[in-house]
Design a protein around this motif. Structure first.
Motif, PDB file in Angstrom:
ATOM      1  N   THR A 144       0.847  -1.199   0.000  1.00 27.90           N
ATOM      2  CA  THR A 144       0.000   0.000   0.000  1.00 27.90           C
ATOM      3  C   THR A 144       0.877   1.241   0.000  1.00 27.90           C
ATOM      4  OG1 THR A 144      -0.134   0.058   2.430  1.00 27.90           O
ATOM      5  CG2 THR A 144      -1.888  -1.119   1.260  1.00 27.90           C
ATOM      6  N   TRP A 145       0.320   2.327  -0.526  1.00 26.75           N
ATOM      7  CA  TRP A 145       0.972   3.625  -0.458  1.00 26.75           C
ATOM      8  C   TRP A 145       0.071   4.578   0.314  1.00 26.75           C
ATOM      9  CZ3 TRP A 145      -2.321   7.165  -2.407  1.00 26.75           C
ATOM     10  CH2 TRP A 145      -3.197   6.788  -3.439  1.00 26.75           C
ATOM     11  N   VAL A 146       0.672   5.648   0.835  1.00 30.72           N
ATOM     12  CA  VAL A 146      -0.066   6.633   1.635  1.00 30.72           C
ATOM     13  C   VAL A 146       0.365   8.034   1.235  1.00 30.72           C
ATOM     14  CG1 VAL A 146      -0.522   7.486   3.970  1.00 30.72           C
ATOM     15  CG2 VAL A 146      -0.215   5.042   3.594  1.00 30.72           C
ATOM     16  N   THR A 147      -0.594   8.938   1.132  1.00 31.46           N
ATOM     17  CA  THR A 147      -0.279  10.358   1.004  1.00 31.46           C
ATOM     18  C   THR A 147      -0.829  11.087   2.229  1.00 31.46           C
ATOM     19  OG1 THR A 147      -2.328  10.843  -0.209  1.00 31.46           O
ATOM     20  CG2 THR A 147      -0.380  10.337  -1.512  1.00 31.46           C
ATOM     21  N   ILE A 148      -0.183  12.176   2.600  1.00 25.74           N
ATOM     22  CA  ILE A 148      -0.604  12.984   3.740  1.00 25.74           C
ATOM     23  C   ILE A 148      -1.443  14.152   3.233  1.00 25.74           C
ATOM     24  CG2 ILE A 148       0.211  14.506   5.596  1.00 25.74           C
ATOM     25  CD1 ILE A 148       2.672  12.654   5.820  1.00 25.74           C
ATOM     26  N   ILE A 149      -2.555  14.396   3.876  1.00 22.34           N
ATOM     27  CA  ILE A 149      -3.450  15.470   3.466  1.00 22.34           C
ATOM     28  C   ILE A 149      -2.968  16.793   4.067  1.00 22.34           C
ATOM     29  CG2 ILE A 149      -5.817  16.346   3.589  1.00 22.34           C
ATOM     30  CD1 ILE A 149      -6.753  13.447   3.610  1.00 22.34           C
ATOM     31  N   THR A 150      -2.976  17.848   3.241  1.00 28.18           N
ATOM     32  CA  THR A 150      -2.541  19.164   3.701  1.00 28.18           C
ATOM     33  C   THR A 150      -3.672  20.180   3.593  1.00 28.18           C
ATOM     34  OG1 THR A 150      -1.734  19.935   1.537  1.00 28.18           O
ATOM     35  CG2 THR A 150      -0.199  18.666   2.920  1.00 28.18           C
ATOM     36  N   GLN A 151      -3.461  21.317   4.275  1.00 29.10           N
ATOM     37  CA  GLN A 151      -4.443  22.397   4.280  1.00 29.10           C
ATOM     38  C   GLN A 151      -3.697  23.724   4.370  1.00 29.10           C
ATOM     39  OE1 GLN A 151      -5.010  22.181   9.130  1.00 29.10           O
ATOM     40  NE2 GLN A 151      -6.804  21.946   7.873  1.00 29.10           N
ATOM     41  N   VAL A 152      -4.448  24.823   4.337  1.00 29.03           N
ATOM     42  CA  VAL A 152      -3.848  26.144   4.508  1.00 29.03           C
ATOM     43  C   VAL A 152      -3.209  26.233   5.887  1.00 29.03           C
ATOM     44  CG1 VAL A 152      -4.347  28.617   4.676  1.00 29.03           C
ATOM     45  CG2 VAL A 152      -5.466  27.220   2.915  1.00 29.03           C
ATOM     46  N   ALA A 153      -2.014  26.801   5.956  1.00 27.06           N
ATOM     47  CA  ALA A 153      -1.260  26.861   7.206  1.00 27.06           C
ATOM     48  C   ALA A 153      -1.799  27.934   8.143  1.00 27.06           C
ATOM     49  CB  ALA A 153       0.205  27.153   6.902  1.00 27.06           C
ATOM     50  N   ASN A 154      -1.604  27.709   9.442  1.00 24.21           N
ATOM     51  CA  ASN A 154      -1.886  28.781  10.395  1.00 24.21           C
ATOM     52  C   ASN A 154      -0.773  29.824  10.302  1.00 24.21           C
ATOM     53  OD1 ASN A 154       0.304  28.272  12.393  1.00 24.21           O
ATOM     54  ND2 ASN A 154      -0.819  26.396  12.847  1.00 24.21           N
ATOM     55  N   GLU A 155      -0.912  30.935  11.015  1.00 25.24           N
ATOM     56  CA  GLU A 155       0.036  32.038  10.834  1.00 25.24           C
ATOM     57  C   GLU A 155       1.467  31.667  11.206  1.00 25.24           C
ATOM     58  OE1 GLU A 155      -2.332  33.064  14.697  1.00 25.24           O
ATOM     59  OE2 GLU A 155      -2.658  32.045  12.777  1.00 25.24           O
ATOM     60  N   LYS A 156       1.630  30.767  12.159  1.00 24.60           N
ATOM     61  CA  LYS A 156       2.971  30.385  12.607  1.00 24.60           C
ATOM     62  C   LYS A 156       3.658  29.478  11.592  1.00 24.60           C
ATOM     63  CE  LYS A 156       5.332  28.729  16.808  1.00 24.60           C
ATOM     64  NZ  LYS A 156       5.096  28.256  18.203  1.00 24.60           N
ATOM     65  N   THR A 157       2.943  28.458  11.114  1.00 29.32           N
ATOM     66  CA  THR A 157       3.554  27.553  10.148  1.00 29.32           C
ATOM     67  C   THR A 157       3.668  28.206   8.770  1.00 29.32           C
ATOM     68  OG1 THR A 157       1.398  26.504   9.786  1.00 29.32           O
ATOM     69  CG2 THR A 157       2.893  25.433  11.332  1.00 29.32           C
ATOM     70  N   ALA A 158       2.775  29.146   8.461  1.00 26.46           N
ATOM     71  CA  ALA A 158       2.875  29.873   7.193  1.00 26.46           C
ATOM     72  C   ALA A 158       4.141  30.719   7.154  1.00 26.46           C
ATOM     73  CB  ALA A 158       1.646  30.759   6.990  1.00 26.46           C
ATOM     74  N   GLU A 159       4.517  31.276   8.283  1.00 21.43           N
ATOM     75  CA  GLU A 159       5.736  32.074   8.359  1.00 21.43           C
ATOM     76  C   GLU A 159       6.975  31.209   8.123  1.00 21.43           C
ATOM     77  OE1 GLU A 159       8.184  34.789  11.641  1.00 21.43           O
ATOM     78  OE2 GLU A 159       6.055  34.324  11.960  1.00 21.43           O
ATOM     79  N   ILE A 160       6.908  29.958   8.573  1.00 23.90           N
ATOM     80  CA  ILE A 160       8.035  29.036   8.359  1.00 23.90           C
ATOM     81  C   ILE A 160       8.040  28.527   6.926  1.00 23.90           C
ATOM     82  CG2 ILE A 160       8.987  26.792   9.010  1.00 23.90           C
ATOM     83  CD1 ILE A 160       7.892  27.308  11.839  1.00 23.90           C
ATOM     84  N   HIS A 161       6.908  28.018   6.473  1.00 22.32           N
ATOM     85  CA  HIS A 161       6.809  27.451   5.121  1.00 22.32           C
ATOM     86  C   HIS A 161       6.500  28.586   4.144  1.00 22.32           C
ATOM     87  CE1 HIS A 161       4.861  24.186   2.345  1.00 22.32           C
ATOM     88  NE2 HIS A 161       6.041  24.606   1.910  1.00 22.32           N
ATOM     89  N   ASN A 162       7.541  29.352   3.806  1.00 22.06           N
ATOM     90  CA  ASN A 162       7.327  30.635   3.123  1.00 22.06           C
ATOM     91  C   ASN A 162       7.795  30.676   1.673  1.00 22.06           C
ATOM     92  OD1 ASN A 162      10.073  30.604   3.502  1.00 22.06           O
ATOM     93  ND2 ASN A 162      10.203  32.602   4.521  1.00 22.06           N
ATOM     94  N   TYR A 163       8.087  29.511   1.066  1.00 20.15           N
ATOM     95  CA  TYR A 163       8.487  29.541  -0.341  1.00 20.15           C
ATOM     96  C   TYR A 163       8.147  28.211  -1.002  1.00 20.15           C
ATOM     97  CZ  TYR A 163      12.409  26.297  -0.147  1.00 20.15           C
ATOM     98  OH  TYR A 163      13.161  25.159  -0.043  1.00 20.15           O
ATOM     99  N   GLY A 164       8.256  28.196  -2.338  1.00 22.38           N
ATOM    100  CA  GLY A 164       7.972  26.970  -3.084  1.00 22.38           C
ATOM    101  C   GLY A 164       6.559  26.965  -3.649  1.00 22.38           C
ATOM    102  N   ASP A 165       6.278  25.989  -4.508  1.00 25.05           N
ATOM    103  CA  ASP A 165       4.979  25.896  -5.171  1.00 25.05           C
ATOM    104  C   ASP A 165       3.841  25.654  -4.190  1.00 25.05           C
ATOM    105  OD1 ASP A 165       6.232  26.263  -7.594  1.00 25.05           O
ATOM    106  OD2 ASP A 165       6.386  24.118  -8.035  1.00 25.05           O
ATOM    107  N   ASN A 166       4.110  24.962  -3.086  1.00 22.95           N
ATOM    108  CA  ASN A 166       3.067  24.641  -2.106  1.00 22.95           C
ATOM    109  C   ASN A 166       3.296  25.354  -0.779  1.00 22.95           C
ATOM    110  OD1 ASN A 166       1.407  22.768  -3.605  1.00 22.95           O
ATOM    111  ND2 ASN A 166       3.146  21.370  -3.523  1.00 22.95           N
ATOM    112  N   LYS A 167       3.825  26.581  -0.846  1.00 20.50           N
ATOM    113  CA  LYS A 167       4.096  27.315   0.385  1.00 20.50           C
ATOM    114  C   LYS A 167       2.794  27.626   1.130  1.00 20.50           C
ATOM    115  CE  LYS A 167       4.185  31.884  -1.832  1.00 20.50           C
ATOM    116  NZ  LYS A 167       5.026  33.065  -2.123  1.00 20.50           N
TER     117      LYS A 167
END
Length: 218
Positions: A144-167
Protein backbone atom coordinates in the motif's frame (compact mmCIF):
# COMPACT_ATOMS: atom_id res chain seq x y z
CA UNK A 1 5.11 20.15 3.93
CA UNK A 2 8.71 19.06 3.42
CA UNK A 3 9.93 15.55 2.76
CA UNK A 4 10.49 14.38 6.33
CA UNK A 5 8.30 13.47 9.29
CA UNK A 6 8.68 11.37 12.44
CA UNK A 7 6.45 8.30 12.56
CA UNK A 8 5.32 7.62 16.15
CA UNK A 9 5.36 3.96 17.19
CA UNK A 10 2.75 2.85 19.72
CA UNK A 11 2.67 -0.35 21.73
CA UNK A 12 0.25 -3.03 20.55
CA UNK A 13 -1.35 -2.93 23.99
CA UNK A 14 -2.01 0.81 23.72
CA UNK A 15 -3.37 0.35 20.19
CA UNK A 16 -5.73 -2.36 21.45
CA UNK A 17 -6.93 -0.16 24.29
CA UNK A 18 -7.55 2.79 21.98
CA UNK A 19 -9.25 1.09 19.03
CA UNK A 20 -12.22 -1.24 19.06
CA UNK A 21 -11.65 -4.45 17.07
CA UNK A 22 -7.96 -3.65 16.59
CA UNK A 23 -5.84 -5.99 14.44
CA UNK A 24 -2.32 -6.04 13.02
CA UNK A 25 -0.36 -8.27 10.68
CA UNK A 26 3.15 -6.85 10.77
CA UNK A 27 5.43 -9.41 12.39
CA UNK A 28 8.31 -6.91 12.66
CA UNK A 29 6.33 -4.19 14.42
CA UNK A 30 7.16 -5.25 17.98
CA UNK A 31 10.85 -5.24 17.17
CA UNK A 32 10.58 -1.81 15.55
CA UNK A 33 8.58 -0.51 18.50
CA UNK A 34 11.27 -1.58 20.96
CA UNK A 35 13.91 0.20 18.89
CA UNK A 36 12.08 3.41 17.94
CA UNK A 37 9.24 4.02 20.42
CA UNK A 38 11.09 6.79 22.29
CA UNK A 39 12.46 8.73 19.33
CA UNK A 40 10.11 7.78 16.52
CA UNK A 41 11.06 6.69 13.02
CA UNK A 42 12.27 9.36 10.52
CA UNK A 43 10.37 8.92 7.25
CA UNK A 44 11.31 10.25 3.80
CA UNK A 45 9.42 9.77 0.50
CA UNK A 46 9.32 6.10 -0.56
CA UNK A 47 10.16 4.98 2.98
CA UNK A 48 7.81 2.52 4.68
CA UNK A 49 6.01 3.40 7.89
CA UNK A 50 3.05 2.35 10.04
CA UNK A 51 -0.45 3.80 9.81
CA UNK A 52 -4.04 2.95 10.80
CA UNK A 53 -6.90 2.16 8.43
CA UNK A 54 -10.23 0.38 8.61
CA UNK A 55 -10.78 -2.93 6.83
CA UNK A 56 -13.85 -5.15 7.31
CA UNK A 57 -14.94 -3.12 10.33
CA UNK A 58 -11.56 -3.63 12.03
CA UNK A 59 -8.91 -1.01 12.71
CA UNK A 60 -5.70 -2.35 11.18
CA UNK A 61 -2.14 -1.32 11.90
CA UNK A 62 -0.72 -1.37 8.37
CA UNK A 63 2.66 -0.90 6.70
CA UNK A 64 2.87 1.32 3.62
CA UNK A 65 5.22 3.53 1.63
CA UNK A 66 5.05 7.31 1.58
CA UNK A 67 3.94 8.48 -1.83
CA UNK A 68 2.50 7.17 -5.07
CA UNK A 69 3.63 7.45 -8.68
CA UNK A 70 0.91 8.42 -11.15
CA UNK A 71 1.15 9.21 -14.85
CA UNK A 72 -0.47 12.63 -14.47
CA UNK A 73 2.36 13.68 -12.12
CA UNK A 74 5.01 13.27 -14.86
CA UNK A 75 6.57 10.35 -13.07
CA UNK A 76 7.08 12.26 -9.82
CA UNK A 77 6.18 10.89 -6.42
CA UNK A 78 2.98 12.32 -4.93
CA UNK A 79 3.42 12.51 -1.15
CA UNK A 80 0.59 14.93 -0.27
CA UNK A 81 -3.00 15.63 -1.27
CA UNK A 82 -4.74 18.95 -0.72
CA UNK A 83 -7.80 18.67 1.51
CA UNK A 84 -9.66 21.03 -0.81
CA UNK A 85 -9.31 18.54 -3.68
CA UNK A 86 -10.48 15.32 -2.02
CA UNK A 87 -13.88 15.66 -3.71
CA UNK A 88 -13.08 18.04 -6.60
CA UNK A 89 -10.35 15.83 -8.10
CA UNK A 90 -11.62 12.68 -9.81
CA UNK A 91 -8.43 10.89 -8.81
CA UNK A 92 -8.56 11.73 -5.09
CA UNK A 93 -12.34 11.28 -4.96
CA UNK A 94 -11.84 7.65 -5.94
CA UNK A 95 -9.79 7.24 -2.74
CA UNK A 96 -12.04 9.30 -0.48
CA UNK A 97 -13.17 6.22 1.47
CA UNK A 98 -9.54 5.10 1.90
CA UNK A 99 -8.88 7.47 4.76
CA UNK A 100 -6.19 6.67 7.29
CA UNK A 101 -4.37 8.02 10.34
CA UNK A 102 -0.60 8.40 10.64
CA UNK A 103 0.81 8.56 14.20
CA UNK A 104 3.44 11.32 14.36
CA UNK A 105 5.70 13.20 16.74
CA UNK A 106 6.84 15.98 14.42
CA UNK A 107 7.53 17.07 10.85
CA UNK A 108 10.10 19.31 9.20
CA UNK A 109 9.80 22.38 7.00
CA UNK A 110 12.21 24.73 5.22
CA UNK A 111 12.14 28.50 5.66
CA UNK A 112 13.80 30.86 3.18
CA UNK A 113 15.81 33.54 4.97
CA UNK A 114 16.31 37.10 3.72
CA UNK A 115 19.93 36.12 3.07
CA UNK A 116 18.76 33.52 0.56
CA UNK A 117 19.72 30.63 2.81
CA UNK A 118 17.23 27.91 3.76
CA UNK A 119 16.79 26.93 7.39
CA UNK A 120 15.38 23.58 8.47
CA UNK A 121 12.65 23.84 11.13
CA UNK A 122 11.39 21.05 13.33
CA UNK A 123 7.68 21.42 14.06
CA UNK A 124 6.76 19.23 17.02
CA UNK A 125 3.31 18.58 18.47
CA UNK A 126 2.70 19.24 22.15
CA UNK A 127 0.02 16.53 22.16
CA UNK A 128 2.04 13.33 21.96
CA UNK A 129 -0.97 11.43 20.59
CA UNK A 130 -1.16 13.32 17.31
CA UNK A 131 -2.31 11.74 14.02
CA UNK A 132 -1.96 13.13 10.50
CA UNK A 133 -4.82 12.58 8.06
CA UNK A 134 -3.97 10.48 5.04
CA UNK A 135 -5.31 8.58 2.05
CA UNK A 136 -4.08 5.13 1.10
CA UNK A 137 -4.11 3.06 -2.04
CA UNK A 138 -3.18 -0.44 -3.15
CA UNK A 139 0.10 -1.26 -4.85
CA UNK A 140 1.62 -4.43 -6.31
CA UNK A 141 2.04 -7.61 -4.25
CA UNK A 142 -0.42 -6.51 -1.55
CA UNK A 143 1.61 -3.36 -0.81
CA UNK A 144 0.00 0.00 0.00
CA UNK A 145 0.97 3.63 -0.46
CA UNK A 146 -0.07 6.63 1.64
CA UNK A 147 -0.28 10.36 1.00
CA UNK A 148 -0.60 12.98 3.74
CA UNK A 149 -3.45 15.47 3.47
CA UNK A 150 -2.54 19.16 3.70
CA UNK A 151 -4.44 22.40 4.28
CA UNK A 152 -3.85 26.14 4.51
CA UNK A 153 -1.26 26.86 7.21
CA UNK A 154 -1.89 28.78 10.40
CA UNK A 155 0.04 32.04 10.83
CA UNK A 156 2.97 30.38 12.61
CA UNK A 157 3.55 27.55 10.15
CA UNK A 158 2.87 29.87 7.19
CA UNK A 159 5.74 32.07 8.36
CA UNK A 160 8.04 29.04 8.36
CA UNK A 161 6.81 27.45 5.12
CA UNK A 162 7.33 30.64 3.12
CA UNK A 163 8.49 29.54 -0.34
CA UNK A 164 7.97 26.97 -3.08
CA UNK A 165 4.98 25.90 -5.17
CA UNK A 166 3.07 24.64 -2.11
CA UNK A 167 4.10 27.32 0.39
CA UNK A 168 1.83 28.27 3.31
CA UNK A 169 0.51 24.72 3.72
CA UNK A 170 0.52 22.37 6.71
CA UNK A 171 -0.51 18.73 7.34
CA UNK A 172 -4.04 18.05 8.53
CA UNK A 173 -4.23 16.74 12.09
CA UNK A 174 -7.37 14.79 12.98
CA UNK A 175 -8.55 15.54 16.51
CA UNK A 176 -9.31 12.64 18.85
CA UNK A 177 -13.08 13.16 18.77
CA UNK A 178 -13.02 12.83 14.95
CA UNK A 179 -10.58 9.96 14.53
CA UNK A 180 -13.02 7.04 14.59
CA UNK A 181 -15.22 8.73 11.99
CA UNK A 182 -12.23 9.68 9.86
CA UNK A 183 -11.21 6.06 9.27
CA UNK A 184 -14.80 4.79 9.01
CA UNK A 185 -15.04 3.93 5.31
CA UNK A 186 -18.84 3.83 5.52
CA UNK A 187 -18.83 7.61 6.03
CA UNK A 188 -18.27 9.39 2.74
CA UNK A 189 -20.59 12.39 2.60
CA UNK A 190 -18.53 15.37 1.45
CA UNK A 191 -19.96 17.77 4.04
CA UNK A 192 -19.35 15.28 6.85
CA UNK A 193 -15.77 14.54 5.81
CA UNK A 194 -14.95 18.23 5.57
CA UNK A 195 -16.35 18.79 9.07
CA UNK A 196 -13.76 16.33 10.44
CA UNK A 197 -10.89 18.44 9.08
CA UNK A 198 -9.78 21.19 11.46
CA UNK A 199 -6.66 23.38 11.53
CA UNK A 200 -4.09 22.90 14.28
CA UNK A 201 -3.10 26.19 15.91
CA UNK A 202 0.23 27.84 16.86
CA UNK A 203 -0.20 27.06 20.55
CA UNK A 204 -0.40 23.33 19.74
CA UNK A 205 3.16 23.10 18.42
CA UNK A 206 6.72 24.02 19.26
CA UNK A 207 9.18 25.07 16.54
CA UNK A 208 12.95 24.83 16.43
CA UNK A 209 15.25 26.42 13.85
CA UNK A 210 17.84 23.69 13.40
CA UNK A 211 20.10 25.90 11.28
CA UNK A 212 20.05 28.93 13.57
CA UNK A 213 23.28 30.87 13.31
CA UNK A 214 24.87 32.50 16.38
CA UNK A 215 24.98 36.30 16.51
CA UNK A 216 26.77 38.83 18.70
CA UNK A 217 23.69 38.84 20.91
CA UNK A 218 23.38 35.03 21.26
Amino acid sequence: MSNLFINRLISIEDHSNRWEDFAFQEKNYKEAYQKHNLTGLPIKPNDHFWYLRQLNNKTFLSFGSWGTKQTFADGGLITTAQSERIFTSSFWKSYSTNRCLIPVFAYFEWQMQQTGKKHKFKIEFIDKETYFAGLWGSGPNDSTWVTIITQVANEKTAEIHNYGDNKHRQPVVIRRENQDQWIDSKINEEKKIKSLITQFQPEEITTEDQDSEPTLFS
